[in-house]
Design a protein around this motif. Structure first.
Motif, PDB file in Angstrom:
ATOM      1  N   ILE A   1      -0.598   4.796  -3.315  1.00 22.06           N
ATOM      2  CA  ILE A   1      -1.903   5.455  -3.411  1.00 22.06           C
ATOM      3  C   ILE A   1      -2.614   5.033  -4.686  1.00 22.06           C
ATOM      4  CG2 ILE A   1      -3.058   7.694  -3.677  1.00 22.06           C
ATOM      5  CD1 ILE A   1      -0.807   8.887  -1.926  1.00 22.06           C
ATOM      6  N   ASN A   2      -1.899   5.045  -5.791  1.00 17.83           N
ATOM      7  CA  ASN A   2      -2.488   4.689  -7.083  1.00 17.83           C
ATOM      8  C   ASN A   2      -2.962   3.239  -7.092  1.00 17.83           C
ATOM      9  OD1 ASN A   2      -2.778   5.370 -10.123  1.00 17.83           O
ATOM     10  ND2 ASN A   2      -1.658   3.454 -10.102  1.00 17.83           N
ATOM     11  N   MET A   3      -2.150   2.336  -6.584  1.00 11.95           N
ATOM     12  CA  MET A   3      -2.484   0.910  -6.598  1.00 11.95           C
ATOM     13  C   MET A   3      -3.761   0.645  -5.803  1.00 11.95           C
ATOM     14  SD  MET A   3      -1.722  -2.152  -7.544  1.00 11.95           S
ATOM     15  CE  MET A   3      -1.976  -3.867  -7.078  1.00 11.95           C
ATOM     16  N   LEU A   4      -3.892   1.300  -4.652  1.00 11.65           N
ATOM     17  CA  LEU A   4      -5.051   1.045  -3.800  1.00 11.65           C
ATOM     18  C   LEU A   4      -6.326   1.651  -4.377  1.00 11.65           C
ATOM     19  CD1 LEU A   4      -3.430   1.595  -0.287  1.00 11.65           C
ATOM     20  CD2 LEU A   4      -4.029  -0.576  -1.364  1.00 11.65           C
ATOM     21  N   VAL A   5      -6.229   2.851  -4.968  1.00 16.28           N
ATOM     22  CA  VAL A   5      -7.434   3.499  -5.471  1.00 16.28           C
ATOM     23  C   VAL A   5      -7.968   2.786  -6.717  1.00 16.28           C
ATOM     24  CG1 VAL A   5      -6.404   5.198  -7.053  1.00 16.28           C
ATOM     25  CG2 VAL A   5      -8.441   5.804  -5.765  1.00 16.28           C
TER      26      VAL A   5
ATOM     27  N   PHE B   1     -12.475   9.590  -1.290  1.00 16.16           N
ATOM     28  CA  PHE B   1     -12.488   8.159  -1.578  1.00 16.16           C
ATOM     29  C   PHE B   1     -12.819   7.354  -0.321  1.00 16.16           C
ATOM     30  CE2 PHE B   1     -10.570   3.973  -1.929  1.00 16.16           C
ATOM     31  CZ  PHE B   1     -10.935   3.562  -3.203  1.00 16.16           C
ATOM     32  N   THR B   2     -12.215   7.712   0.795  1.00 15.74           N
ATOM     33  CA  THR B   2     -12.437   6.974   2.046  1.00 15.74           C
ATOM     34  C   THR B   2     -13.871   7.106   2.521  1.00 15.74           C
ATOM     35  OG1 THR B   2     -10.128   7.404   2.656  1.00 15.74           O
ATOM     36  CG2 THR B   2     -11.599   6.657   4.400  1.00 15.74           C
ATOM     37  N   LEU B   3     -14.392   8.339   2.543  1.00 11.27           N
ATOM     38  CA  LEU B   3     -15.771   8.557   2.988  1.00 11.27           C
ATOM     39  C   LEU B   3     -16.764   7.880   2.052  1.00 11.27           C
ATOM     40  CD1 LEU B   3     -15.625  12.322   4.059  1.00 11.27           C
ATOM     41  CD2 LEU B   3     -15.591  10.293   5.540  1.00 11.27           C
ATOM     42  N   GLY B   4     -16.497   7.946   0.751  1.00 10.65           N
ATOM     43  CA  GLY B   4     -17.382   7.282  -0.201  1.00 10.65           C
ATOM     44  C   GLY B   4     -17.414   5.782  -0.012  1.00 10.65           C
ATOM     45  N   SER B   5     -16.256   5.176   0.239  1.00 10.83           N
ATOM     46  CA  SER B   5     -16.190   3.728   0.452  1.00 10.83           C
ATOM     47  C   SER B   5     -16.952   3.322   1.706  1.00 10.83           C
ATOM     48  CB  SER B   5     -14.726   3.287   0.556  1.00 10.83           C
ATOM     49  OG  SER B   5     -14.012   3.580  -0.620  1.00 10.83           O
ATOM     50  N   ALA B   6     -16.760   4.083   2.793  1.00  6.50           N
ATOM     51  CA  ALA B   6     -17.477   3.784   4.029  1.00  6.50           C
ATOM     52  C   ALA B   6     -18.982   3.968   3.848  1.00  6.50           C
ATOM     53  CB  ALA B   6     -16.967   4.686   5.154  1.00  6.50           C
ATOM     54  N   GLY B   7     -19.364   5.005   3.108  1.00  5.49           N
ATOM     55  CA  GLY B   7     -20.785   5.228   2.856  1.00  5.49           C
ATOM     56  C   GLY B   7     -21.415   4.083   2.074  1.00  5.49           C
ATOM     57  N   CYS B   8     -20.697   3.538   1.100  1.00  7.31           N
ATOM     58  CA  CYS B   8     -21.204   2.384   0.344  1.00  7.31           C
ATOM     59  C   CYS B   8     -21.405   1.178   1.262  1.00  7.31           C
ATOM     60  CB  CYS B   8     -20.237   2.027  -0.780  1.00  7.31           C
ATOM     61  SG  CYS B   8     -20.216   3.192  -2.154  1.00  7.31           S
ATOM     62  N   ALA B   9     -20.477   0.980   2.179  1.00 10.56           N
ATOM     63  CA  ALA B   9     -20.590  -0.154   3.101  1.00 10.56           C
ATOM     64  C   ALA B   9     -21.806  -0.022   4.013  1.00 10.56           C
ATOM     65  CB  ALA B   9     -19.325  -0.269   3.941  1.00 10.56           C
ATOM     66  N   LEU B  10     -22.183   1.203   4.337  1.00 13.93           N
ATOM     67  CA  LEU B  10     -23.295   1.441   5.257  1.00 13.93           C
ATOM     68  C   LEU B  10     -24.628   1.666   4.551  1.00 13.93           C
ATOM     69  CD1 LEU B  10     -21.468   3.882   7.709  1.00 13.93           C
ATOM     70  CD2 LEU B  10     -22.125   1.514   8.197  1.00 13.93           C
TER      71      LEU B  10
ATOM     72  N   THR C   1     -12.516   0.952   2.275  1.00 10.50           N
ATOM     73  CA  THR C   1     -12.391   2.035   3.252  1.00 10.50           C
ATOM     74  C   THR C   1     -11.029   1.983   3.919  1.00 10.50           C
ATOM     75  OG1 THR C   1     -14.780   1.968   3.681  1.00 10.50           O
ATOM     76  CG2 THR C   1     -13.406   3.098   5.301  1.00 10.50           C
ATOM     77  N   GLY C   2     -10.609   0.759   4.286  1.00  4.52           N
ATOM     78  CA  GLY C   2      -9.272   0.600   4.860  1.00  4.52           C
ATOM     79  C   GLY C   2      -8.184   1.046   3.895  1.00  4.52           C
ATOM     80  N   PHE C   3      -8.370   0.713   2.612  1.00  7.54           N
ATOM     81  CA  PHE C   3      -7.422   1.181   1.600  1.00  7.54           C
ATOM     82  C   PHE C   3      -7.382   2.713   1.582  1.00  7.54           C
ATOM     83  CE2 PHE C   3      -7.838  -2.777  -1.361  1.00  7.54           C
ATOM     84  CZ  PHE C   3      -7.128  -3.518  -0.432  1.00  7.54           C
ATOM     85  N   GLY C   4      -8.575   3.327   1.721  1.00  6.76           N
ATOM     86  CA  GLY C   4      -8.640   4.781   1.710  1.00  6.76           C
ATOM     87  C   GLY C   4      -7.884   5.399   2.873  1.00  6.76           C
ATOM     88  N   VAL C   5      -7.983   4.777   4.049  1.00  5.03           N
ATOM     89  CA  VAL C   5      -7.251   5.277   5.225  1.00  5.03           C
ATOM     90  C   VAL C   5      -5.745   5.205   4.974  1.00  5.03           C
ATOM     91  CG1 VAL C   5      -6.757   4.861   7.660  1.00  5.03           C
ATOM     92  CG2 VAL C   5      -9.106   4.709   6.829  1.00  5.03           C
ATOM     93  N   VAL C   6      -5.307   4.094   4.383  1.00  7.84           N
ATOM     94  CA  VAL C   6      -3.878   3.950   4.061  1.00  7.84           C
ATOM     95  C   VAL C   6      -3.469   5.007   3.036  1.00  7.84           C
ATOM     96  CG1 VAL C   6      -2.133   2.429   3.071  1.00  7.84           C
ATOM     97  CG2 VAL C   6      -3.860   1.490   4.612  1.00  7.84           C
TER      98      VAL C   6
ATOM     99  N   LEU D   1      -4.778   7.925   2.582  1.00  2.00           N
ATOM    100  CA  LEU D   1      -4.751   9.222   3.262  1.00  2.00           C
ATOM    101  C   LEU D   1      -3.461   9.379   4.060  1.00  2.00           C
ATOM    102  CD1 LEU D   1      -6.138  11.855   3.971  1.00  2.00           C
ATOM    103  CD2 LEU D   1      -7.371  10.652   5.803  1.00  2.00           C
ATOM    104  N   ALA D   2      -3.053   8.307   4.751  1.00  2.00           N
ATOM    105  CA  ALA D   2      -1.806   8.362   5.520  1.00  2.00           C
ATOM    106  C   ALA D   2      -0.608   8.580   4.597  1.00  2.00           C
ATOM    107  CB  ALA D   2      -1.639   7.071   6.320  1.00  2.00           C
ATOM    108  N   LEU D   3      -0.595   7.887   3.468  1.00  2.00           N
ATOM    109  CA  LEU D   3       0.500   8.053   2.518  1.00  2.00           C
ATOM    110  C   LEU D   3       0.516   9.462   1.926  1.00  2.00           C
ATOM    111  CD1 LEU D   3       0.331   4.634   0.585  1.00  2.00           C
ATOM    112  CD2 LEU D   3       1.971   5.315   2.346  1.00  2.00           C
ATOM    113  N   SER D   4      -0.681  10.011   1.640  1.00  2.31           N
ATOM    114  CA  SER D   4      -0.749  11.358   1.067  1.00  2.31           C
ATOM    115  C   SER D   4      -0.228  12.410   2.042  1.00  2.31           C
ATOM    116  CB  SER D   4      -2.185  11.684   0.646  1.00  2.31           C
ATOM    117  OG  SER D   4      -3.023  11.885   1.776  1.00  2.31           O
ATOM    118  N   LEU D   5      -0.431  12.183   3.337  1.00  4.39           N
ATOM    119  CA  LEU D   5       0.045  13.133   4.348  1.00  4.39           C
ATOM    120  C   LEU D   5       1.563  13.087   4.490  1.00  4.39           C
ATOM    121  CD1 LEU D   5      -2.728  12.655   7.056  1.00  4.39           C
ATOM    122  CD2 LEU D   5      -2.387  14.633   5.564  1.00  4.39           C
ATOM    123  N   MET D   6       2.172  11.981   4.100  1.00  2.00           N
ATOM    124  CA  MET D   6       3.630  11.875   4.133  1.00  2.00           C
ATOM    125  C   MET D   6       4.282  12.614   2.972  1.00  2.00           C
ATOM    126  SD  MET D   6       4.136   7.879   5.259  1.00  2.00           S
ATOM    127  CE  MET D   6       5.924   8.026   5.224  1.00  2.00           C
ATOM    128  N   ILE D   7       3.517  12.819   1.889  1.00  2.00           N
ATOM    129  CA  ILE D   7       4.049  13.493   0.709  1.00  2.00           C
ATOM    130  C   ILE D   7       3.971  15.009   0.886  1.00  2.00           C
ATOM    131  CG2 ILE D   7       3.656  13.918  -1.750  1.00  2.00           C
ATOM    132  CD1 ILE D   7       2.697  11.042  -1.995  1.00  2.00           C
TER     133      ILE D   7
END
Length: 401
Positions: A22-26, A89-98, A175-180, A182-188
């Motif tokens: 999570i840290n590396m991607l953010v 983070f994920t929503l913000g990244s997608a919003g920047c792309a759009l 955005t893809g990093f954010g999805v990953v 989020l998935a990792l955070s749900l495992m914790i």
């Protein structure tokens, strides 16, 4: 390795891998889009100073995210705040792309920064909750290593994406990093048991932290060193804001050349903390500060005299300051956090807040109407080096409070 707080779905190494992932991607969000800045100004019809509001907003709001997330997680638990940060983070990244214009870019960059700042605050807390002794030392070392490696890798990845797509693709990758994440955070699973959480409300906790801020700022030893730390932050953030314009537009370098120069500078940031560790065994805090300020002044002189000659000279001129900043930063945090136990959290938040606010200020000053960005960077280096010297004089005359 052994977990102090057992995880439902992960063992100790799996938990650490998720937290570090999570840290590396953010961290990639800081530097990955910087090579795209010149192209974005042309496509969106903006000046560099206007476009760099996206960087100014990022540093400023990430400080707010760090400030809010820590007490929020102390009251509600780490897990819900971590998941929320990854969503931001994920929503913000997608919003920047759009985004179609600067307003959208700034708003969604702020959303991204809020998630970034919260994750930055929570990563340390997660690891402290979960490990102790030697395992804690190893985990913290790995965490700090990834924080350093990110700025080296991000420009190369951003430059590669630009060779196959546009700047929006960089934010889609984030955005893809954010999805990953989020998935990792749900495992914790939760790492802070309910019986160890703060009993008061979040607003009450924030109020107590603010009150401690006033006490710390009233101490000249703390406030003078915090100002010195902030002055060191300004030129580095300014470099991030204008380096792509200098190397890609002024010198006409390729994305690969830009990435190499950027990696050299980032590598010096990796080396500098180890230089500080070596210096700290032989020299006092005051002596190290004097050496660092001397290097900073030398960097200013080189940048003003030779920074506009070639990309190599530009890089060589900035490296002494990078070394100085990389020594001053960890040393300042060590001194600033030398507080009674009840003030350590507030001192950490305040030091990070000062550093982030000054960083955001540096991005604005760097893109003013200078005769050239290289000249502006040199002027900032000189002004901040002199301000560091004044702060040092105040600091050196204080007794331990």
């Amino acid at each position: 390795m052994k977990l102090e707080q057992p995880q439902k779905r992960l063992g100790p190494r799996g938990f650490l891998a998720c937290a570090l992932g999570i840290n590396m991607l953010v961290v990639m969000a800081i530097d990955m889009y910087t090579p795209a800045l010149p192209g974005m100004t042309r496509e969106l019809g903006l000046s560099a100073s206007v476009l760099n509001l996206t960087m100014f907003a990022f540093f400023l709001i990430s400080a707010l995210g760090t400030f809010i997330a820590a007490p929020l997680s102390d009251r509600l638990g780490r897990h819900p705040v971590l998941v929320g940060a990854c969503v931001f983070f994920t929503l913000g990244s997608a919003g920047c792309a759009l985004a179609s214009g600067i307003v959208g870019l700034v708003v969604f960059r702020m959303c991204q920064a809020m998630g970034f700042g919260a994750v930055a605050a929570l990563e340390t807390a997660l690891i402290k909750d979960s490990f102790s002794g030697r395992d804690l030392q190893i985990s913290m070392t790995l965490l700090q290593s990834l924080i350093i490696v990110g700025p080296i890798v991000a420009p190369f990845l951003g430059s590669f994406i630009l060779t196959v797509g546009g700047w929006r693709h960089i934010f889609w990758v984030l955005t893809g990093f954010g999805v990953v994440e989020l998935a990792l955070s749900l495992m914790i699973s939760e790492t802070l048991p309910a019986d160890k959480r703060l009993a008061g409300g979040v607003l009450e906790t924030l109020g107590q932290t603010t009150g401690t801020f006033k006490v710390l700022l009233g101490r000249r030893r703390f406030s003078s060193l915090a100002v010195l730390l902030g002055m060191a932050a300004i030129p580095y953030a300014a470099f991030l804001a204008v380096v792509s314009y200098i190397l890609l537009d002024d010198f006409g370098m390729t994305y690969l050349g830009y990435s190499v120069i950027y990696a050299v500078v980032a590598s010096m940031s990796v080396v500098a903390p180890f230089v500080y560790m070596g210096l700290s065994r032989k020299f006092s805090v005051n002596a190290i500060l004097k050496i660092s300020i001397g290097f900073s002044l030398a960097s200013a002189a080189l940048m003003l005299a030779a920074g506009r000659w070639t990309p190599l000279w530009f890089c060589l001129a900035f490296l002494p300051f990078v070394l100085a900043e990389g020594v001053v930063r960890p040393m300042s945090f060590v001194v600033l956090l030398d507080q009674p136990v009840e003030r350590v959290g507030a001192a950490s938040s305040l030091a990070n807040l000062v550093y982030s606010i000054m960083s955001s200020l540096g991005t604005v000053i760097a893109t003013l109407e200078w005769p050239s960005y290289t000249l502006g960077l040199g002027a900032l280096l000189l002004a901040c080096s002199l301000a560091m010297a004044v702060s040092y004089l105040v600091f050196s005359r204080t007794v331990r409070e």
